[in-house]
Design a protein around this motif. Structure first.
Motif, PDB file in Angstrom:
ATOM      1  N   UNK A 147       0.832  -1.218   0.000  1.00 42.66           N
ATOM      2  CA  UNK A 147       0.000   0.000   0.000  1.00 42.66           C
ATOM      3  C   UNK A 147       0.861   1.260   0.000  1.00 42.66           C
ATOM      4  N   UNK A 148       1.988   1.230   0.689  1.00 40.57           N
ATOM      5  CA  UNK A 148       2.882   2.390   0.714  1.00 40.57           C
ATOM      6  C   UNK A 148       3.602   2.556  -0.626  1.00 40.57           C
ATOM      7  N   UNK A 149       3.947   1.450  -1.271  1.00 37.71           N
ATOM      8  CA  UNK A 149       4.644   1.507  -2.554  1.00 37.71           C
ATOM      9  C   UNK A 149       3.722   1.921  -3.698  1.00 37.71           C
ATOM     10  N   UNK A 150       2.465   1.501  -3.644  1.00 37.22           N
ATOM     11  CA  UNK A 150       1.543   1.669  -4.771  1.00 37.22           C
ATOM     12  C   UNK A 150       1.436   3.100  -5.307  1.00 37.22           C
ATOM     13  N   UNK A 151       1.221   4.112  -4.469  1.00 34.80           N
ATOM     14  CA  UNK A 151       1.116   5.459  -5.044  1.00 34.80           C
ATOM     15  C   UNK A 151       2.457   6.015  -5.535  1.00 34.80           C
ATOM     16  N   UNK A 152       3.542   5.390  -5.121  1.00 38.25           N
ATOM     17  CA  UNK A 152       4.877   5.864  -5.506  1.00 38.25           C
ATOM     18  C   UNK A 152       5.367   5.212  -6.791  1.00 38.25           C
ATOM     19  N   UNK A 153       5.139   3.895  -6.904  1.00 35.29           N
ATOM     20  CA  UNK A 153       5.641   3.139  -8.049  1.00 35.29           C
ATOM     21  C   UNK A 153       4.826   1.851  -8.145  1.00 35.29           C
ATOM     22  N   UNK A 154       3.900   1.832  -9.078  1.00 33.22           N
ATOM     23  CA  UNK A 154       3.000   0.683  -9.227  1.00 33.22           C
ATOM     24  C   UNK A 154       3.777  -0.608  -9.473  1.00 33.22           C
ATOM     25  N   UNK A 155       4.813  -0.556 -10.296  1.00 36.37           N
ATOM     26  CA  UNK A 155       5.600  -1.763 -10.580  1.00 36.37           C
ATOM     27  C   UNK A 155       6.267  -2.284  -9.311  1.00 36.37           C
ATOM     28  N   UNK A 156       6.797  -1.391  -8.495  1.00 38.75           N
ATOM     29  CA  UNK A 156       7.430  -1.811  -7.238  1.00 38.75           C
ATOM     30  C   UNK A 156       6.410  -2.496  -6.339  1.00 38.75           C
ATOM     31  N   UNK A 157       5.215  -1.957  -6.267  1.00 39.21           N
ATOM     32  CA  UNK A 157       4.161  -2.573  -5.456  1.00 39.21           C
ATOM     33  C   UNK A 157       3.799  -3.952  -6.006  1.00 39.21           C
ATOM     34  N   UNK A 158       3.649  -4.052  -7.329  1.00 38.41           N
ATOM     35  CA  UNK A 158       3.269  -5.323  -7.938  1.00 38.41           C
ATOM     36  C   UNK A 158       4.355  -6.388  -7.785  1.00 38.41           C
TER      37      UNK A 158
END
Length: 169
Positions: A134-145
């Motif tokens: 959730x913290x990564x998602x708004x910053x970098x979608x690929x990193x979150x995925x």
């Protein structure tokens, strides 16, 4: 001081430093976990009753190697963002919390020979992974995925850990 001598407030972490921050702690967590795990697989773990959905022992090494590589790459991507980007600091902190819990699980389950302690830690780890995604998602979608397979594997490991605890009172 000349303006070119001052670090830009929004500059990302330099590439070598970013690589070291992303890879070394993940590798350290892997090694620390292995120190607790490896000696206990042919001894204590071999004596436990396990559910039918337990994979063969050889599966864990390749899966964790891939997951750790994806985790490090996800963090590397976040570290590439400007340091003053809103949410970056919290995302990095969340990553390191889940990484510490990841290493702690091996010591709770294998090191302490306690499926119950392992279950407590892995449940906290699941929450921490979700928080990191959730913290990564708004910053970098690929990193979150990149962390989604890790979440799926830890969810599976949680079910396995719970079953081992239940089967070995």
């Amino acid at each position: 001081m000349h303006p070119s001598e001052a670090a830009l407030p929004d500059s990302p972490t330099p590439p070598l430093q970013r690589f070291l921050i992303a890879v070394l702690p993940v590798a350290a967590a892997s090694v620390l976990g292995s120190v607790a795990t490896m000696p206990n697989i042919p001894t204590w773990y071999a004596t436990l009753a396990k559910p039918g959905f337990t994979p063969p022992n050889w599966v864990f090494g390749p899966v964790w190697t891939l997951l750790y590589a994806m985790m490090a790459y996800a963090l590397w991507r976040i570290l590439a963002l400007p340091k003053d980007r809103p949410g970056r600091r919290g995302a990095v902190a969340a990553f390191f919390v889940q990484l510490a819990l990841n290493a702690l699980w091996s010591w709770a389950f294998f090191g302490a020979h306690s499926p119950l302690a392992g279950l407590v830690v892995i449940l906290a780890l699941l929450v921490a992974i979700v928080a990191t995604i959730r913290a990564f998602l708004p910053l970098d979608r690929a990193a979150a995925l990149l962390l989604v397979p890790y979440l799926a594997w830890v969810a599976y490991a949680t079910a396995l850990n719970a079953a081992v605890w239940r089967l070995n009172p």
